[in-house]
Design a protein around this motif. Structure first.
Motif, mmCIF file in Angstrom:
data_model
loop_
_atom_site.group_PDB
_atom_site.id
_atom_site.type_symbol
_atom_site.label_atom_id
_atom_site.label_comp_id
_atom_site.label_asym_id
_atom_site.label_seq_id
_atom_site.Cartn_x
_atom_site.Cartn_y
_atom_site.Cartn_z
ATOM 1 N N ARG A 264 0.827 -1.203 0.000
ATOM 2 C CA ARG A 264 0.000 0.000 0.000
ATOM 3 C C ARG A 264 0.865 1.257 0.000
ATOM 4 N N ASN A 265 0.286 2.349 -0.497
ATOM 5 C CA ASN A 265 0.957 3.639 -0.444
ATOM 6 C C ASN A 265 1.012 4.113 1.003
ATOM 7 N N GLU A 266 2.183 4.555 1.438
ATOM 8 C CA GLU A 266 2.359 4.925 2.840
ATOM 9 C C GLU A 266 1.479 6.102 3.246
ATOM 10 N N LYS A 267 1.230 7.024 2.326
ATOM 11 C CA LYS A 267 0.458 8.217 2.676
ATOM 12 C C LYS A 267 -1.040 7.996 2.511
ATOM 13 N N THR A 268 -1.448 7.521 1.336
ATOM 14 C CA THR A 268 -2.880 7.391 1.043
ATOM 15 C C THR A 268 -3.458 6.044 1.460
ATOM 16 N N LYS A 269 -2.601 5.069 1.738
ATOM 17 C CA LYS A 269 -3.030 3.704 2.087
ATOM 18 C C LYS A 269 -3.797 3.032 0.952
ATOM 19 N N GLU A 270 -3.664 3.586 -0.241
ATOM 20 C CA GLU A 270 -4.286 2.994 -1.421
ATOM 21 C C GLU A 270 -3.311 2.010 -2.076
ATOM 22 N N PRO A 271 -3.829 1.037 -2.842
ATOM 23 C CA PRO A 271 -2.918 0.097 -3.525
ATOM 24 C C PRO A 271 -1.969 0.835 -4.465
ATOM 25 N N ILE A 272 -0.795 0.278 -4.653
ATOM 26 C CA ILE A 272 0.201 0.896 -5.524
ATOM 27 C C ILE A 272 -0.255 0.853 -6.977
ATOM 28 N N GLU A 273 0.300 1.734 -7.795
ATOM 29 C CA GLU A 273 -0.061 1.786 -9.208
ATOM 30 C C GLU A 273 0.637 0.668 -9.978
ATOM 31 N N TYR A 274 0.201 0.503 -11.235
ATOM 32 C CA TYR A 274 0.736 -0.576 -12.077
ATOM 33 C C TYR A 274 2.240 -0.418 -12.311
ATOM 34 N N SER A 275 2.690 0.835 -12.489
ATOM 35 C CA SER A 275 4.123 1.070 -12.716
ATOM 36 C C SER A 275 4.948 0.659 -11.510
ATOM 37 N N ALA A 276 4.415 0.881 -10.297
ATOM 38 C CA ALA A 276 5.128 0.468 -9.086
ATOM 39 C C ALA A 276 5.057 -1.047 -8.899
ATOM 40 N N TYR A 277 3.953 -1.647 -9.351
ATOM 41 C CA TYR A 277 3.815 -3.106 -9.252
ATOM 42 C C TYR A 277 4.879 -3.821 -10.076
#
Length: 512
Positions: free
Chosen positions: A155-168
């Motif tokens: 998860r994104n540390e700030k938004t707690k949303e799943p990471i984007e495809y580029s980060a995956y």
């Protein structure tokens, strides 16, 4: 006309020899494009499979389990199983041959040379999705959706949303970053299996001449030694098995219940779960439940203290061994997946660059790029590009030939500029260096740093310098001061970035 075993044997040997010669002839031709090379590899792969099939048939004939070959050889020497005269047998076969040609008067012999030429020109059908671009990129979108909808997703540390495809694309090949406890879930095992299946399927289509069985055999051999030594990355404690030392608390160091309570809720919960005990309740209830095991063996504890279905773990070692085998299987699949990612490292990097490039393109630019790719695919096989003599390695001009050397020196294309913000990417020539500050790679790097890509940061290629300048600008203007005229960014159809004031002025003048 039924073929004899000896005739079948002869034809199979001839077929194998013909395919071997075709393979040599095909590999002697240097492909003009990557697509032609892909077709060539698949043609060779198909011929190798045909050789393997014929060889298996020959082995079956030579083993002669039903003695049919032995009887046929004996018949050629004048000996038959029924005692028939050798001349009678010969005339019977001659009659069969004549009857066959009488029934099929128009049959003709196959021209093996004509057939071979057609085989060398064949373009095997290889299925690639549009995203894969004939094997240039990976298409992991389905696996990405499966990943972000799971409990083990990063998860994104700030938004707690799943990471984007580029980060995956950066993390999918690093399963050691996932907790061992989450790997025990059915969801992770299914995801890992799907990921491994896709990578194997993609690799077989992209590199059909590679022997994956031999590669995986070597991986399994190395894995066994590393697993025994506890050196598998992410599985140093035998895959985090139930008796893992990371979770077990040594109760010999605690003489009272209050001392054990000082360990904390999380540590007590992990220790109880590792022993198969219930991990719910308050801090004191957890400590009391764990403290029972200090003087009482697990197999003698009341079943009410155990999680339903896990009492057998404490009663015998069979479940523990079974779980360790399951963890070992997961670790082995991860090792195979990592090995495939190493072999596809260049393709993964190209996929990352392609995704980042697409994120910085407008809708019109994406459509134009798709059209260009389709045209390139259509014309790639028709262009017989010859190797151009270019000892100085000069850039190619519009006509596909090296540019003149004087033009190369005039534009300073021998001068290299590196930009740390672009990932230490090299730009050759002053013109290309100045132009890159408005291109997608530099814009993406500035967005990752959280810095607006304004004219203030032109000519700055160091991350440290960019951060220091941004801090000085914030200190001068005020961190919380928002100036929409200067800081709000607009983008035109060509991808150029302007602040609100400049964009509005250009729009009024009809220049945008």
């Amino acid at each position: 006309m039924s073929s004899t075993l000896l005739e079948v044997t002869r034809s199979k040997h001839e077929e194998i020899e013909r395919f071997e010669r075709l393979i040599v002839k095909d590999l002697q031709n240097e492909p003009a494009s990557n697509r032609e090379r892909l077709f060539q590899n698949h043609r060779v792969r198909n011929m190798i499979e045909a050789i393997t099939s014929s060889t298996e048939k020959l082995i079956e004939i030579y083993e002669d389990n039903d003695n049919a070959r032995k009887d046929e050889i004996a018949a050629l020497g004048g000996q038959t199983a029924t005692g028939t005269n050798v001349f009678s047998a010969f005339y019977e076969r001659l009659k069969e041959i004549r009857d066959y040609h009488r029934r099929h008067p128009n049959s003709r012999a196959l021209d093996v040379y004509e057939e071979a030429e057609e085989l060398l020109k064949e373009e095997p059908h290889v299925e690639f999705s549009g995203e894969e671009g004939h094997g240039r990129y990976l298409d992991l979108h389905e696996l990405y959706n499966e990943y972000i909808n799971s409990k083990f997703a990063e998860r994104n540390e700030k938004t707690k949303e799943p990471i984007e495809y580029s980060a995956y694309l950066d993390v999918f090949s690093q399963p050691h970053t996932i907790s061992c406890k989450l790997k025990l879930s059915r969801q992770y095992r299914d995801y890992l299996e799907h990921l491994l299946e896709y990578l194997i399927y993609f690799f077989q289509r992209k590199e059909p001449l590679q022997d994956l069985d031999r590669v995986f055999s070597k991986v399994e051999t190395e894995f066994e030694d590393l697993w025994e030594d506890g050196k598998i990355q992410g599985w140093e404690s035998k895959g985090g098995n139930i008796s893992s030392q990371d979770s077990i608390i040594d109760l010999d160091y605690y003489s009272t219940l209050h001392e054990l309570m000082d360990v904390g809720n999380d540590k007590l919960k992990e220790a109880l779960a590792a022993l198969g005990l219930k991990s719910g309740g308050t801090l004191q209830q957890r400590a009391e439940r764990l403290f029972l095991t200090k003087h009482t063996p697990l197999e003698q504890l009341d079943k009410k203290h155990f999680v339903k279905g896990l009492r057998s773990i404490a009663q015998n070692g069979a479940t523990v061994a079974s779980q360790e085998m399951e963890l070992k299987e997961i670790a082995l699949k991860e090792s195979k997946m990592k090995r495939l990612c190493e072999m596809l490292n260049e393709t993964i990097e190209q996929t990352k660059e392609n995704v980042q490039k697409k994120q910085a393109l407008t809708v019109d630019e994406r459509e134009k790029e798709l059209e260009e790719e389709e045209e390139q695919v259509d014309t790639e096989s028709d262009d017989d590009e010859q190797q151009i003599y270019n000892p100085l390695k000069l850039p190619m001009g519009w006509d596909g030939k090296p540019i003149p050397y004087w033009l190369y020196k005039l534009h300073g294309l021998g001068q290299e500029f590196k930009c740390e913000i672009c990932g230490t990417h090299s730009y050759w020539g002053r013109r290309a260096f100045e132009r890159h500050f408005k291109e997608w790679r530099h814009q993406h790097g500035m967005r990752c740093l959280g810095i607006p890509n304004t004219k203030n940061f032109n000519e700055i290629t160091s991350i440290q310098e960019a951060k220091a300048l941004w801090e000085r600008i914030q200190a001068r203007q005020g961190v919380n001061k928002w100036r929409p005229d200067l800081e709000e960014e607009y983008e035109d159809k060509e991808g150029n970035i302007y602040n609100k004031k400049t964009y509005t002025d250009l729009q009024r003048q009809g220049l945008i």
